[in-house]
Design a protein around this motif. Sequence first.
Motif, PDB file in Angstrom:
ATOM      1  N   CYS A   1       1.026  -1.211  -0.012  1.00  0.00           N
ATOM      2  CA  CYS A   1      -0.362  -0.039   0.215  1.00  0.00           C
ATOM      3  C   CYS A   1       1.102   1.196  -0.259  1.00  0.00           C
ATOM      4  N   THR A   2       2.187   1.463   0.224  1.00  0.00           N
ATOM      5  CA  THR A   2       3.296   2.232   0.175  1.00  0.00           C
ATOM      6  C   THR A   2       4.237   2.358  -0.991  1.00  0.00           C
ATOM      7  N   PRO A   3       4.013   3.761  -1.391  1.00  0.00           N
ATOM      8  CA  PRO A   3       4.819   3.511  -2.924  1.00  0.00           C
ATOM      9  C   PRO A   3       5.936   2.566  -2.653  1.00  0.00           C
ATOM     10  N   ALA A   4       7.025   2.391  -2.176  1.00  0.00           N
ATOM     11  CA  ALA A   4       7.905   1.638  -0.941  1.00  0.00           C
ATOM     12  C   ALA A   4       7.820   0.410  -1.767  1.00  0.00           C
ATOM     13  N   ASP A   5       6.697   0.177  -0.967  1.00  0.00           N
ATOM     14  CA  ASP A   5       6.386  -1.907  -0.978  1.00  0.00           C
ATOM     15  C   ASP A   5       6.006  -1.898  -2.374  1.00  0.00           C
ATOM     16  N   ILE A   6       5.041  -1.084  -3.241  1.00  0.00           N
ATOM     17  CA  ILE A   6       5.171  -1.170  -4.457  1.00  0.00           C
ATOM     18  C   ILE A   6       6.390  -1.288  -5.334  1.00  0.00           C
ATOM     19  N   ALA A   7       7.291  -0.681  -4.939  1.00  0.00           N
ATOM     20  CA  ALA A   7       8.266  -0.345  -5.800  1.00  0.00           C
ATOM     21  C   ALA A   7       9.072  -1.536  -5.866  1.00  0.00           C
ATOM     22  N   TYR A   8       8.966  -1.951  -4.387  1.00  0.00           N
ATOM     23  CA  TYR A   8       9.733  -3.752  -4.022  1.00  0.00           C
ATOM     24  C   TYR A   8       9.285  -4.346  -4.577  1.00  0.00           C
ATOM     25  N   VAL A   9       8.266  -4.609  -4.759  1.00  0.00           N
ATOM     26  CA  VAL A   9       7.400  -5.643  -5.916  1.00  0.00           C
ATOM     27  C   VAL A   9       7.880  -6.187  -7.238  1.00  0.00           C
ATOM     28  N   ARG A  10       7.695  -4.433  -7.932  1.00  0.00           N
ATOM     29  CA  ARG A  10       7.357  -4.310  -8.903  1.00  0.00           C
ATOM     30  C   ARG A  10       8.218  -4.809  -9.145  1.00  0.00           C
ATOM     31  N   HIS A  11       9.643  -4.199  -8.559  1.00  0.00           N
ATOM     32  CA  HIS A  11      11.189  -4.709  -9.237  1.00  0.00           C
ATOM     33  C   HIS A  11      11.751  -6.620  -8.983  1.00  0.00           C
ATOM     34  N   TYR A  12      11.016  -7.037  -7.942  1.00  0.00           N
ATOM     35  CA  TYR A  12      10.995  -8.725  -7.937  1.00  0.00           C
ATOM     36  C   TYR A  12      10.138  -9.070  -9.302  1.00  0.00           C
ATOM     37  N   LEU A  13       9.466  -8.852  -9.165  1.00  0.00           N
ATOM     38  CA  LEU A  13       8.708  -9.103 -10.881  1.00  0.00           C
ATOM     39  C   LEU A  13       9.964  -8.860 -11.766  1.00  0.00           C
ATOM     40  N   GLY A  14      10.524  -7.733 -11.123  1.00  0.00           N
ATOM     41  CA  GLY A  14      11.431  -7.367 -12.873  1.00  0.00           C
ATOM     42  C   GLY A  14      12.094  -8.647 -12.721  1.00  0.00           C
ATOM     43  N   GLU A  15      12.781  -8.910 -11.410  1.00  0.00           N
ATOM     44  CA  GLU A  15      14.010  -9.437 -11.793  1.00  0.00           C
ATOM     45  C   GLU A  15      13.828 -10.953 -11.900  1.00  0.00           C
ATOM     46  N   LEU A  16      12.290 -11.383 -11.645  1.00  0.00           N
ATOM     47  CA  LEU A  16      11.677 -12.574 -12.161  1.00  0.00           C
ATOM     48  C   LEU A  16      11.454 -13.139 -13.320  1.00  0.00           C
ATOM     49  N   ALA A  17      11.099 -11.697 -14.320  1.00  0.00           N
ATOM     50  CA  ALA A  17      11.019 -12.098 -15.057  1.00  0.00           C
ATOM     51  C   ALA A  17      12.250 -12.188 -16.242  1.00  0.00           C
ATOM     52  N   LEU A  18      13.658 -10.928 -15.883  1.00  0.00           N
ATOM     53  CA  LEU A  18      14.820 -11.054 -16.351  1.00  0.00           C
ATOM     54  C   LEU A  18      15.310 -12.698 -16.143  1.00  0.00           C
ATOM     55  N   HIS A  19      15.715 -12.860 -15.321  1.00  0.00           N
ATOM     56  CA  HIS A  19      15.867 -14.486 -15.167  1.00  0.00           C
ATOM     57  C   HIS A  19      15.207 -15.288 -16.700  1.00  0.00           C
ATOM     58  N   ALA A  20      13.557 -15.422 -16.322  1.00  0.00           N
ATOM     59  CA  ALA A  20      13.463 -15.910 -17.671  1.00  0.00           C
ATOM     60  C   ALA A  20      13.815 -15.575 -18.987  1.00  0.00           C
ATOM     61  N   GLY A  21      14.202 -14.668 -19.032  1.00  0.00           N
ATOM     62  CA  GLY A  21      14.409 -14.003 -20.727  1.00  0.00           C
ATOM     63  C   GLY A  21      13.529 -13.273 -21.136  1.00  0.00           C
ATOM     64  N   ASP A  22      12.777 -12.551 -20.692  1.00  0.00           N
ATOM     65  CA  ASP A  22      12.004 -11.872 -21.214  1.00  0.00           C
ATOM     66  C   ASP A  22      12.162 -10.183 -20.648  1.00  0.00           C
ATOM     67  N   LEU A  23      13.467  -9.887 -21.863  1.00  0.00           N
ATOM     68  CA  LEU A  23      13.453  -8.547 -21.472  1.00  0.00           C
ATOM     69  C   LEU A  23      12.371  -7.191 -21.855  1.00  0.00           C
ATOM     70  N   ARG A  24      11.129  -7.458 -22.595  1.00  0.00           N
ATOM     71  CA  ARG A  24      10.255  -6.183 -22.042  1.00  0.00           C
ATOM     72  C   ARG A  24       9.195  -6.150 -20.872  1.00  0.00           C
ATOM     73  N   GLU A  25       9.422  -7.449 -20.084  1.00  0.00           N
ATOM     74  CA  GLU A  25       7.942  -7.832 -19.129  1.00  0.00           C
ATOM     75  C   GLU A  25       9.442  -7.049 -18.312  1.00  0.00           C
ATOM     76  N   ALA A  26      10.425  -7.621 -18.157  1.00  0.00           N
ATOM     77  CA  ALA A  26      11.384  -7.052 -16.526  1.00  0.00           C
ATOM     78  C   ALA A  26      11.464  -5.395 -17.368  1.00  0.00           C
ATOM     79  N   GLY A  27      11.930  -5.034 -18.017  1.00  0.00           N
ATOM     80  CA  GLY A  27      12.196  -3.380 -18.231  1.00  0.00           C
ATOM     81  C   GLY A  27      10.242  -2.725 -17.744  1.00  0.00           C
ATOM     82  N   ASP A  28       9.689  -3.954 -18.254  1.00  0.00           N
ATOM     83  CA  ASP A  28       8.196  -2.621 -17.838  1.00  0.00           C
ATOM     84  C   ASP A  28       7.779  -2.697 -16.506  1.00  0.00           C
ATOM     85  N   GLN A  29       8.168  -4.191 -15.722  1.00  0.00           N
ATOM     86  CA  GLN A  29       7.955  -3.672 -14.290  1.00  0.00           C
ATOM     87  C   GLN A  29       8.956  -2.815 -13.513  1.00  0.00           C
TER      88      GLN A  29
END
Length: 408
Positions: free
Chosen positions: A194-222
């Motif tokens: 519910c806070t900007p910091a928490d949202i950024a934190y979770v979005r960042h790690y969704l990006g990391e998962l996408a990066l490990h999966a090789g999905d650069l577009r999804e990673a960049g979006d997250q």
Amino acid sequence: MRSLVLAGGVVLAGALVFTAAAVSAPPARPAAPPRQAAPFTETLQARLRRLPGDHRGWARLGLQYVDQARVTGDPSYYVKAEGALATAARLAPEDDAVLTGRAALAAGRHEFSDAVRLAERAATVNPYGAAAYGVLADARTQLGDLSGARRAVDRMMGLRPGVASFARASYAAELRGDQKGAREFLKYALDDACTPADIAYVRHYLGELALHAGDLREAGDQYGRALAADPAYTPALAGQARVAALGGRLSEALTLYDRVVQRLPLPQYLIEQGETAARAGRPADWTLLRAQRGLLESAGVRDDLTWAEFEADHGDPRQAVRHARAEYARNPNLVAADALAWALFRAGDAKAALPYAVKATSTGWRNPLLRHHRARIEQALGDRRADGAALTARPGFDPSLPALARFS
């Protein structure tokens, strides 16, 4: 790599951290104030000057300093945290908030065995303190005790389901190779954020998962969504730099890395910047990295892992072996096993390296760099079973940019 890097690491670079307030027991709900009462605010430091015997106040202050070390990259905050927590321990050595604060400081300094010991004491004193189980999960992960870490995460989720516990559950799933489960837990965390910091934190790690999966577009979006939520969240900016570098946009990546290290000159970002510069045909400058190394050591932070990896890729492989052996002896986790395997290989001993490479890839964790290292070692030993796919670059992974894979 989240808490395994600390880089840490996590400290806990990426670490899965909890707020300082989470350590203290929740206050009793106050009675409604008179309608005309003026609000009263008091800083923690002012409260401690007024009430120097408030051991939980000293514990909260120590945790705030630990958090500042993470946020600013300034390891001198660990020294301040040590002073505040020492005061708290003199006042109430067996209080669960004090023990949890001391455990968090030990973890920040990469003393994970001490962190486990202190967090377990805190959990014994107060079995309902969720924050102690969070530190315990992180420290056990660093020590290679993944089943123990998972039990601690499960206990934390049972006590306090939320961003901190769901994020840890996500990482535990990722280390088991369960990427679907890892994403699901992060989605739970995002629903709870519910806070900007928490949202950024979770979005960042969704990006990391996408990066490990090789999905650069999804990673960049997250990463972009993380920065939209909190423009000051530097790990997401570093994520955008990684995506640019792995996508071949090296000038853009270096511009982004300049902004990253101006904000937060952590060793992991300095190494990524140097590797990207070298890939772009520019000399890598390790001056600031070596200065940061001195600062960390003076603040009591033991980080043989980072220097093992750095020396193996960019320096003296014999020094890399020395650092890697020291790290693995203290913290025999998957990343330390990989670091020792790669250091031994770079030092010319592929046969000794192989058992550690096998351990590093034993859980199903889909980390492309660990798989690449094992395949290189097996190839050198003439093993025809070496994973050929792991030897080549692909979206989200480039073996000539190891830090970008290592720290994602």
